[in-house]
Design a protein around this motif. Structure first.
Motif, PDB file in Angstrom:
ATOM      1  N   ALA A   1     -18.610  -2.237  -2.789  1.00  0.00           N
ATOM      2  CA  ALA A   1     -17.952  -3.137  -3.743  1.00  0.00           C
ATOM      3  C   ALA A   1     -16.456  -3.307  -3.457  1.00  0.00           C
ATOM      4  O   ALA A   1     -15.807  -4.161  -4.054  1.00  0.00           O
ATOM      5  CB  ALA A   1     -18.149  -2.610  -5.167  1.00  0.00           C
ATOM      6  N   GLN A   2     -15.896  -2.510  -2.555  1.00  0.00           N
ATOM      7  CA  GLN A   2     -14.468  -2.589  -2.229  1.00  0.00           C
ATOM      8  C   GLN A   2     -14.254  -3.601  -1.102  1.00  0.00           C
ATOM      9  O   GLN A   2     -14.942  -3.556  -0.090  1.00  0.00           O
ATOM     10  CB  GLN A   2     -13.939  -1.221  -1.762  1.00  0.00           C
ATOM     11  N   THR A   3     -13.268  -4.483  -1.252  1.00  0.00           N
ATOM     12  CA  THR A   3     -13.040  -5.534  -0.267  1.00  0.00           C
ATOM     13  C   THR A   3     -12.096  -5.138   0.854  1.00  0.00           C
ATOM     14  O   THR A   3     -12.353  -5.445   2.014  1.00  0.00           O
ATOM     15  CB  THR A   3     -12.466  -6.786  -0.970  1.00  0.00           C
ATOM     16  N   TYR A   4     -10.987  -4.455   0.548  1.00  0.00           N
ATOM     17  CA  TYR A   4      -9.943  -4.227   1.537  1.00  0.00           C
ATOM     18  C   TYR A   4      -9.838  -2.796   2.050  1.00  0.00           C
ATOM     19  O   TYR A   4      -9.087  -2.534   2.980  1.00  0.00           O
ATOM     20  CB  TYR A   4      -8.585  -4.677   0.986  1.00  0.00           C
ATOM     21  N   TYR A   5     -10.549  -1.870   1.452  1.00  0.00           N
ATOM     22  CA  TYR A   5     -10.548  -0.494   1.932  1.00  0.00           C
ATOM     23  C   TYR A   5     -11.793   0.215   1.421  1.00  0.00           C
ATOM     24  O   TYR A   5     -12.455  -0.250   0.505  1.00  0.00           O
ATOM     25  CB  TYR A   5      -9.286   0.270   1.503  1.00  0.00           C
ATOM     26  N   LYS A   6     -12.110   1.340   2.063  1.00  0.00           N
ATOM     27  CA  LYS A   6     -13.246   2.167   1.672  1.00  0.00           C
ATOM     28  C   LYS A   6     -12.716   3.562   1.375  1.00  0.00           C
ATOM     29  O   LYS A   6     -11.677   3.973   1.885  1.00  0.00           O
ATOM     30  CB  LYS A   6     -14.299   2.213   2.787  1.00  0.00           C
ATOM     31  N   GLN A   7     -13.456   4.322   0.541  1.00  0.00           N
ATOM     32  CA  GLN A   7     -12.965   5.634   0.107  1.00  0.00           C
ATOM     33  C   GLN A   7     -13.920   6.789   0.363  1.00  0.00           C
ATOM     34  O   GLN A   7     -13.540   7.936   0.141  1.00  0.00           O
ATOM     35  CB  GLN A   7     -12.666   5.612  -1.395  1.00  0.00           C
ATOM     36  N   ALA A   8     -15.150   6.493   0.812  1.00  0.00           N
ATOM     37  CA  ALA A   8     -16.134   7.568   0.938  1.00  0.00           C
ATOM     38  C   ALA A   8     -16.856   7.538   2.285  1.00  0.00           C
ATOM     39  O   ALA A   8     -18.077   7.477   2.350  1.00  0.00           O
ATOM     40  CB  ALA A   8     -17.133   7.479  -0.208  1.00  0.00           C
TER      41      ALA A   8
END
Length: 195
Positions: free
Chosen positions: A95-102
């Motif tokens: 669901a994130q457009t400009y970065y990922k976190q996991a």
């Protein structure tokens, strides 16, 4: 990451807004912004080879593979980095457009200007990602790949791979001959050691 930091400290929201418009990529660490340098042909070829191999492997699964234009946020370090290649299987990341976190897996192809940082401080920041299971560093000058794998105790174990080996990435159940990562790469001759 290059060693030239811009003098102004900014928030990560300011960084993200500026990065959308910037013709140059920057990494962000606790208010400091660092311009990224270009990469060698070997660097780009190896990253492209791994992207293609991993993309084919995860096709049809919830996992996605990204190359160097997608950022990874390390919230615990107040940082954003551009890994050469990474895999995330997180629904929240989708669901994130400009970065990922996991990310589950992060790959960095070394260069002379970033090797120490990639193996040291950057890896220390990446280890703060609870989702991360493997961190891979690749030498673009010889067939040498180091896989750092988090074991069940949360400790990081080094698994080196060299010419003739099969590269094994347990985090996504992936295996390939190491030669496939180096396809179309002209490896430089290592200098002979002095007796």
């Amino acid at each position: 990451m290059t060693s030239t930091a811009e003098q102004t400290t900014i928030t990560h929201d300011e960084y993200l807004a500026g990065e959308i418009e910037s013709p140059v990529k920057h990494e962000y660490l606790a208010g400091q912004v660092f311009a990224m340098a270009g990469a060698s042909e070997a660097h780009v070829t190896i990253a492209g080879n791994l992207f293609a191999l991993l993309r084919s492997h995860v096709r049809g699964s919830p996992c996605r593979v990204y190359m160097s234009d997608m950022k990874v946020r390390v919230e615990a370090s107040d940082a954003f980095f551009y890994p050469d290649v990474f895999v995330t299987c997180s629904k929240a990341d989708a669901a994130q457009t400009y970065y990922k976190q996991a990310p589950t897996l992060i790959v960095e192809v070394l260069s002379s200007s970033t090797a120490a940082f990639d193996r040291g401080k950057k890896f220390a920041h990446y280890r703060r990602l609870e989702s991360l299971r493997e961190y891979v560093v690749i030498d673009p000058e010889q067939m040498s790949i180091d896989v750092f794998r988090r074991n069940e105790s949360g400790q990081w174990v080094l698994l080196p791979f060299a010419e003739g080996d099969r590269l094994e990435l347990a985090s996504i159940d992936f295996s390939t001959p190491i030669d496939a990562a180096y396809e179309d790469v002209n490896l430089t001759e290592l200098p002979a050691s002095n007796p």
